[in-house]
Scaffold this active site. Structure first.
Site, PDB file in Angstrom:
ATOM      1  N   SER A 230      36.005  48.710  37.426  1.00 10.83           N
ATOM      2  CA  SER A 230      37.250  50.734  37.176  1.00 10.83           C
ATOM      3  C   SER A 230      38.622  49.915  36.838  1.00 10.83           C
ATOM      4  O   SER A 230      38.534  49.418  37.757  1.00 10.83           O
ATOM      5  CB  SER A 230      36.191  51.197  37.986  1.00 10.83           C
ATOM      6  OG  SER A 230      36.389  51.079  39.184  1.00 10.83           O
ATOM      7  N   ASP A 231      39.254  50.843  37.000  1.00  8.95           N
ATOM      8  CA  ASP A 231      40.211  50.427  36.282  1.00  8.95           C
ATOM      9  C   ASP A 231      40.593  51.397  38.032  1.00  8.95           C
ATOM     10  O   ASP A 231      40.115  52.049  38.398  1.00  8.95           O
ATOM     11  CB  ASP A 231      41.366  51.666  36.090  1.00  8.95           C
ATOM     12  CG  ASP A 231      42.506  51.018  35.663  1.00  8.95           C
ATOM     13  OD1 ASP A 231      43.341  50.551  37.173  1.00  8.95           O
ATOM     14  OD2 ASP A 231      42.913  51.558  34.789  1.00  8.95           O
ATOM     15  N   TRP A 232      41.742  51.157  38.727  1.00  5.38           N
ATOM     16  CA  TRP A 232      42.052  51.420  39.877  1.00  5.38           C
ATOM     17  C   TRP A 232      41.560  53.556  40.321  1.00  5.38           C
ATOM     18  O   TRP A 232      42.967  54.124  39.799  1.00  5.38           O
ATOM     19  CB  TRP A 232      42.706  50.922  40.486  1.00  5.38           C
ATOM     20  CG  TRP A 232      43.243  50.095  41.089  1.00  5.38           C
ATOM     21  CD1 TRP A 232      43.337  49.855  42.373  1.00  5.38           C
ATOM     22  CD2 TRP A 232      42.279  48.578  41.029  1.00  5.38           C
ATOM     23  NE1 TRP A 232      42.988  48.349  43.385  1.00  5.38           N
ATOM     24  CE2 TRP A 232      41.985  47.379  41.921  1.00  5.38           C
ATOM     25  CE3 TRP A 232      41.410  48.268  39.801  1.00  5.38           C
ATOM     26  CZ2 TRP A 232      42.020  46.180  41.778  1.00  5.38           C
ATOM     27  CZ3 TRP A 232      40.807  47.428  39.880  1.00  5.38           C
ATOM     28  CH2 TRP A 232      41.292  46.106  41.063  1.00  5.38           C
ATOM     29  N   GLY A 233      40.727  53.868  40.684  1.00  4.23           N
ATOM     30  CA  GLY A 233      40.643  54.954  40.349  1.00  4.23           C
ATOM     31  C   GLY A 233      40.348  56.001  39.979  1.00  4.23           C
ATOM     32  O   GLY A 233      40.161  57.269  40.006  1.00  4.23           O
ATOM     33  N   ALA A 234      39.726  55.460  38.668  1.00  2.00           N
ATOM     34  CA  ALA A 234      39.508  55.718  37.487  1.00  2.00           C
ATOM     35  C   ALA A 234      37.556  56.660  37.711  1.00  2.00           C
ATOM     36  O   ALA A 234      37.590  56.929  36.622  1.00  2.00           O
ATOM     37  CB  ALA A 234      38.650  54.617  36.073  1.00  2.00           C
TER      38      ALA A 234
END
Ligand code: BGC
Length: 757
Positions: A230-234
């Site tokens: 995932s993108d960071w915190g996505a």
């Protein structure tokens, strides 16, 4: 003997598996020491190593270890050089090995849809083929060091505004032809270890939960074998994202680990799905940890490499009357804060802690050139300082030439937000204007990650665009300006005259909930060409201090089939007096474009030639080079017909053309229904003779009816024909008096005839 990945996964507890699916913390992955799975870390990317040893964040707030800042993607794309990207990747791979980084978070391959996207500097181009080819070389370079590359951000993440929530509404054909090939090409060619999903939903479904993107396209159609992060915190819904094929959540999140455990225990998530995700992650961890190399990297050598690369990226946009290169004896006035403090990268997660940034002022002096400097304006804001402006103008007027170092201040272009307009700071425009009033030979050097409006373009003598060329930018600038190096960059995107000309202008940036990609496939030159719109500088444009002659374009065959493709070749000669490199471009243009762009880039090769030297450049064109994506078919399809292949120095400077006829072996699916028009039936080879007979009879009947002059005027022959061809089969009930049963039978009969053909 070490256990296989499957054996390791089989021995892991549910808790271990769940926690393996998210990081240990911001940058590190979980380990399972008892089973020999060590801890590894990932780091940004894409044009340098941003390894945070202390406090961690994904926005560039806290410091990272000192590292080399190579040209950012917007600049390296201008090299049009696969080898350069390969080298850049290798250098990064080596730094990762030296610093113990298992996966580098890059390259970023999103398409530059609008000049306003704050993150454009991290992206390569408006063109998917150029993006994909360069990314494939970058990935191969990184991975040659047994370090993983991670393509990002998958997919349709082309703006910063509401990037975490706004759904990108894109039709399937546009996705496949424009927004996905930048991922597809490197996946097929270089198998990156990882792909990062973007924050945004795509057509209403979060990219990280999107089975169509991750399952159907990435894994099934392209054969991706690595893990998806995932993108960071996505992450929106952890269990759904695992089911869709998003394996690793970053940064680490113990809350969602529990959700995974619970979902398995309650039967909402199969152990098989979880195992599959864990297997992919563990495989990458072992791949890195079992191939550690005792690399140490020589920072100084990489700094030189970064500077040498920057030289290949500078684009000479304009050079009237040979204003450049400057001569050693010229007294040159330098102005603009960027001469002393060049902007060489952008803000946010890709920001590198570059400890040695070359500036042009220092390098011009170091190389012994006659320069004087007056700042004129600052590089960091749009502050107007009258005295500073006056001083720069006075100096420019008293010199043989003036070079103004302009660009976008750092805070105007960054991850996290988009630009609101496409202009340069007003103080810069004013200085350029005033310098033009006192000096005939004015050269502007640009530092920006994406196009800016250039109202002075017709007034100044020369423009050199450096984009954001990494820490060696100043040395490269000095060498390019004084002709110690010859510019060879080409624009990886169109520079429109004004923002309003950009195809996404009417839709950008959307209402915050959706980002509608209303311009469809007509992104960049695909739009400007079809609209026959004037642009400031065309896609692929870039000048040199030498000149190149293009020979005739030769094809390996004049007729080909979609499954075969062909080879095109052309001889290029350096007809000038200095060594130079030329990025030769090959565009494919259908003779009957219909709803397609007029031409699309399908090949590029960069050659370096000494004066008088010639070389033959070859392009291999597979069937896909002619193809469009067809939704009904669920795949690629080549419309049969004539195509022109156009070799050029830019998209609008075609030097040589050749024609090829491409025969299609794959037909579009076609089924006759009551709503198929007679015109559509006539397009089918197998049905045309039959239909023709019927229509001739019907036409005769019509001709026999005696029509008054008024009636003939109301409906001329063209209109009669058009009306007939536009009529669906069912209309024969009303106009042909054919009964419903007979029509049903006719539809059945026509379909049978088609099947047999
Ligand atoms: C960015 C990614 C980056 C990640 C980790 C995110 O905000 O979108 O490109 O890799 O942070 O820093």
């Amino acid at each position: 003997m070490r256990r296989s990945v499957s054996e390791i996964v089989a021995q892991m507890t549910l808790k271990e598996k769940a926690s393996m699916c998210s990081g240990k913390d911001f940058w590190r992955l979980e380990s399972v020491r008892r089973l020999g799975v060590p801890q590894v870390m990932v780091a940004d990317g894409p044009h340098g190593l941003r390894k945070q040893a202390g406090e961690a964040d994904h926005l560039g707030i806290n410091d990272s270890i000192p590292a080399v800042c190579f040209p950012t993607a917007c600049a390296s794309a201008a090299s049009f050089d696969r080898n350069l990207l390969r080298q850049l990747g290798e250098a990064l791979g080596q730094e990762c090995q030296a610093e113990g980084v298992a996966v580098l978070l890059g390259p970023a391959v999103n398409i530059k849809r609008s000049p306003l996207c704050g993150r454009n500097f991290e992206y390569f181009s408006e063109d998917p083929y150029l993006t994909g080819e360069l990314a494939a070389s970058h990935v191969a370079g990184v991975q040659s060091w047994n370090v993983g590359a991670c393509l990002k951000h998958f997919a349709a993440n082309n703006q910063e505004y509401h990037r975490q929530v706004a759904s990108s509404q894109v039709d399937e054909r546009t996705l496949r032809e424009i927004y996905l090939p930048g991922f597809e090409i490197p996946v097929r060619k270089s198998q990156p270890w990882a792909v990062m999903t973007s924050y945004n939903p795509v057509n209403g479904v979060y990219a990280g939960e999107n089975k169509h993107l991750l399952g159907d396209i990435l894994r099934r159609d392209w054969g991706f074998k690595g893990f998806v992060v995932s993108d960071w915190g996505a992450v929106n819904h952890r269990v759904n994202s695992l089911k869709a094929g998003m394996d690793l959540e970053m940064p680490g999140c113990r809350v969602t680990d529990k959700e995974i455990e619970r979902a398995v225990l309650t039967g909402r998530l199969s152990m098989k799905t979880l195992d599959e995700a864990v297997r992919r992650i563990v495989a990458a961890v072992l791949r890195f940890s079992e191939h550690r190399s005792p690399a140490v990297f020589d920072r100084q050598a990489h700094h030189h490499l970064a500077a040498a690369m920057a030289e290949q990226c500078g684009v000479l946009m304009k050079n009237q009357g040979g204003a450049l290169p400057l001569a050693p004896e010229d007294r040159v006035a330098l102005s603009g804060g960027f001469a002393k403090a060049p902007r060489c990268q952008g803000g946010g997660s890709s920001h590198i802690n570059a400890t040695e940034v070359d500036d042009a002022l220092n390098w011009a002096q170091k190389l012994g050139f006659r320069t004087e400097y007056a700042e004129g304006f600052s590089a960091v804001s749009d502050g107007r300082d009258e005295a500073a402006l006056d001083e720069a103008v006075r100096l420019a007027g008293a010199s043989d030439a003036a070079v103004v170092f302009a660009g976008l201040p750092d805070s105007w272009e960054s991850e996290g937000y988009d630009r609101r307009h496409m202009r340069l700071p007003a103080c810069q425009l004013e200085l350029i204007d005033r310098v033009c009033a006192v000096q005939k030979r004015v050269i502007v050097v640009l530092h920006c990650g994406s196009p800016v409006e250039l109202p002075f373009a017709d007034k100044v003598s020369a423009i050199l665009c450096m984009y954001l060329a990494g820490e060696g930018v100043g040395r490269a600038e000095a060498r390019l300006l004084w002709g110690l190096a010859n510019p060879s960059g080409k624009l990886p995107e169109t520079w429109p005259v004004r923002l309003q000309d950009n195809p996404s202008y009417l839709y950008w940036p959307g209402d915050g909930r959706t980002a509608v990609y209303g311009e469809g496939r007509f992104v960049g030159y695909r739009y400007y060409d079809k609209k026959e719109l004037g642009v400031r500088f065309a896609f692929g444009h870039g000048l040199s201090y030498t000149s190149f002659a293009y020979g005739p374009l030769r094809l390996s065959r004049a007729r080909t089939r979609d499954v075969e493709g062909l080879t095109a070749s052309i001889e290029i000669t350096n007809t000038g007096r200095v060594q130079g490199s030329e990025a030769v471009q090959l565009y494919v243009a259908p003779e009957k474009p219909g709803d397609r762009p007029l031409q699309e880039l399908r090949g590029f090769e960069k050659v370096t030639l000494a004066p008088g030297e010639k070389r033959t450049v070859r392009f291999k064109l597979p069937g896909r080079a002619f193809a469009v994506y067809n939704e009904a078919l669920g795949g690629w399809y080549v419309p049969q017909g004539g195509y022109r292949l156009r070799a050029g120095a830019s998209s609008r400077d075609v030097r040589s053309e050749a024609k090829v006829w491409v025969q299609a072996t794959r037909q579009l699916p076609f089924k006759v229904t009551m709503n198929t028009t007679l015109g559509q039936l006539m397009e089918q080879d197998a049905l045309r003779p039959l239909l023709q007979k019927y229509l001739d009879r019907y036409g005769d009947g019509q001709a026999r009816t005696n029509r008054s002059a008024v009636a003939a005027e109301a409906m001329n022959e063209d209109m009669q024909n058009a009306t007939m061809y536009e009529s669906p089969v069912r209309a024969l009930r009303s106009f042909g008096g054919v009964g419903g049963m007979r029509l049903q039978a006719a539809v059945w009969y026509l379909n049978r005839k088609l099947k047999k053909s």
